[in-house]
Enzyme design. Structure first.
Site, PDB file in Angstrom:
ATOM      1  N   ASP A  29      19.909  24.914 -16.039  1.00  0.00           N
ATOM      2  CA  ASP A  29      19.434  23.618 -16.546  1.00  0.00           C
ATOM      3  C   ASP A  29      19.447  22.556 -15.442  1.00  0.00           C
ATOM      4  O   ASP A  29      20.247  22.629 -14.512  1.00  0.00           O
ATOM      5  CB  ASP A  29      20.352  23.192 -17.702  1.00  0.00           C
ATOM      6  CG  ASP A  29      19.683  22.178 -18.612  1.00  0.00           C
ATOM      7  OD1 ASP A  29      18.502  21.846 -18.392  1.00  0.00           O
ATOM      8  OD2 ASP A  29      20.360  21.710 -19.534  1.00  0.00           O
ATOM      9  N   HIS A  46      11.244  23.094 -11.019  1.00  0.00           N
ATOM     10  CA  HIS A  46      11.242  24.500 -11.432  1.00  0.00           C
ATOM     11  C   HIS A  46      11.017  25.403 -10.219  1.00  0.00           C
ATOM     12  O   HIS A  46      11.590  26.483 -10.119  1.00  0.00           O
ATOM     13  CB  HIS A  46      10.177  24.750 -12.496  1.00  0.00           C
ATOM     14  CG  HIS A  46      10.450  24.019 -13.788  1.00  0.00           C
ATOM     15  ND1 HIS A  46      11.691  24.009 -14.382  1.00  0.00           N
ATOM     16  CD2 HIS A  46       9.654  23.260 -14.584  1.00  0.00           C
ATOM     17  CE1 HIS A  46      11.647  23.284 -15.491  1.00  0.00           C
ATOM     18  NE2 HIS A  46      10.414  22.819 -15.635  1.00  0.00           N
ATOM     19  N   LEU A 140      21.707  46.118  -9.359  1.00  0.00           N
ATOM     20  CA  LEU A 140      21.930  44.937 -10.214  1.00  0.00           C
ATOM     21  C   LEU A 140      20.795  44.866 -11.237  1.00  0.00           C
ATOM     22  O   LEU A 140      19.643  45.136 -10.895  1.00  0.00           O
ATOM     23  CB  LEU A 140      21.925  43.671  -9.340  1.00  0.00           C
ATOM     24  CG  LEU A 140      22.302  42.347 -10.002  1.00  0.00           C
ATOM     25  CD1 LEU A 140      23.004  41.456  -8.970  1.00  0.00           C
ATOM     26  CD2 LEU A 140      21.116  41.591 -10.542  1.00  0.00           C
TER      27      LEU A 140
HETATM   28  C1  FPP Z   1      15.771  23.860 -17.476  1.00  0.00           C
HETATM   29  O1  FPP Z   1      15.607  22.706 -16.726  1.00  0.00           O
HETATM   30  C2  FPP Z   1      15.014  24.948 -16.878  1.00  0.00           C
HETATM   31  C3  FPP Z   1      13.989  25.608 -17.467  1.00  0.00           C
HETATM   32  C4  FPP Z   1      13.490  25.300 -18.818  1.00  0.00           C
HETATM   33  C5  FPP Z   1      13.235  26.646 -16.774  1.00  0.00           C
HETATM   34  C6  FPP Z   1      13.999  27.337 -15.703  1.00  0.00           C
HETATM   35  C7  FPP Z   1      13.084  28.224 -14.969  1.00  0.00           C
HETATM   36  C8  FPP Z   1      13.233  28.574 -13.677  1.00  0.00           C
HETATM   37  C9  FPP Z   1      14.323  28.150 -12.802  1.00  0.00           C
HETATM   38  C10 FPP Z   1      12.274  29.476 -13.074  1.00  0.00           C
HETATM   39  C11 FPP Z   1      12.020  30.650 -13.910  1.00  0.00           C
HETATM   40  C12 FPP Z   1      12.297  31.911 -13.276  1.00  0.00           C
HETATM   41  C13 FPP Z   1      11.659  33.030 -13.622  1.00  0.00           C
HETATM   42  C14 FPP Z   1      12.060  34.327 -13.074  1.00  0.00           C
HETATM   43  C15 FPP Z   1      10.527  32.981 -14.530  1.00  0.00           C
HETATM   44  P1  FPP Z   1      14.967  21.456 -17.435  1.00  0.00           P
HETATM   45  O2  FPP Z   1      13.515  21.459 -17.183  1.00  0.00           O
HETATM   46  O3  FPP Z   1      15.343  21.464 -18.883  1.00  0.00           O
HETATM   47  O4  FPP Z   1      15.675  20.304 -16.682  1.00  0.00           O
HETATM   48  P2  FPP Z   1      16.040  18.879 -17.293  1.00  0.00           P
HETATM   49  O5  FPP Z   1      17.037  19.147 -18.379  1.00  0.00           O
HETATM   50  O6  FPP Z   1      16.636  18.191 -16.130  1.00  0.00           O
HETATM   51  O7  FPP Z   1      14.776  18.271 -17.778  1.00  0.00           O
END
Ligand code: FPP
Length: 248
Positions: A29, A46, A140
């Protein structure tokens, strides 16, 4: 006394290899806030998150973790702006297109947790191919929870148990676990959430029943090997009793 204090400090700065979690799960997150803090669009966060995933995957392998489960896209994330949803789909596709050779060469087995329906047919095919290609790797396992929701997973399991005509008296925890996306894998030992939020957010709600939880204010793109080390050291200090008085 001085020598003893020295030993204590050393112990606390190192992960005990015999107490490394077998299965680590992470709620990655804080990508959006990481980007916003830098005046960048959320998608840049992201992308930085994917860069970090590469680093953390390597660190997990170095620490001897055998299963890493990541929460990449929840069933609730469809409600985000269309451009962000599209961006996250593109990221998954790009990871498969550009990272699969490397993952495969490094003995990583890919598994998918969640529903493939809803993803484009091309992406569904790529996910299937990636799973197929890496299925015999055993260094893994990387479980990618994508279009995943814990409640949805439980509903799907119930539906399939009913469709299979399993008599009620035969349904127990072991059987039920076999109908979950994580079928065959041990439950997570440690669930980490970055960015300071203290919520489970529908992630592994069945499998996490006895998991230890660790939360850190660090945003996911900054959660590096040292941050992981801190989480593992915290885990080392936990006594897991599984509802008993003393550890089993
Ligand atoms: C949460 O941060 C993160 C996500 C919803 C997506 C996480 C995805 C990745 C790191 C890449 C994906 C990897 C693969 C292999 C597909 P947020 O957007 O909720 O952050 P915020 O809470 O600060 O808005």
């Amino acid at each position: 006394m001085v020598a003893k204090a020295h030993i204590t400090v050393q112990e606390e700065s190192q992960v005990r290899p015999e107490r490394v979690p077998y299965h680590l799960a992470i709620i990655m997150d804080g990508n959006g806030r990481w980007a916003q803090a830098r005046g960048m669009p959320r998608l840049a966060g992201h992308k930085a998150g994917v860069e970090n995933l590469r680093r953390v995957l390597r660190a997990c392998s170095e620490f001897g973790i055998k299963i890493l489960t990541i929460y990449a896209f929840s069933t609730e994330n469809w409600g985000r702006p269309e451009s962000e949803v599209r961006g996250l789909m593109n990221i998954l596709e790009s990871v498969i297109d550009h990272e699969l050779n490397d993952l495969d060469a490094n003995g990583v087995q890919l598994r998918h947790l969640g529903r493939l329906e809803g993803l484009s047919p091309v992406l569904q095919r790529k996910v299937h191919e990636a799973i197929e290609r890496t299925r015999n790797n055993d260094r893994l396992t990387l479980n990618v929870a994508f279009n995943y929701g814990g409640r949805d997973e439980i509903i799907q399991a119930v539906r399939r148990i009913v469709a299979d005509g399993i008599p009620a008296e035969e349904i127990d925890e072991v059987l039920f676990s076999h109908y979950l996306y994580t079928c065959g894998a041990p439950d997570p030992d440690l669930i980490v959430r970055t960015s300071g939020e203290l919520r489970v957010s529908n992630f592994l709600i069945w499998q996490g029943a006895y998991a230890e939880y660790y939360a850190t204010p660090t945003y996911w793109p900054d959660f590096d090997k040292e941050e992981l080390r801190k989480a593992l050291i915290h885990y080392n200090g936990r006594e897991r009793r599984f509802g008993l008085v003393t550890p089993p």
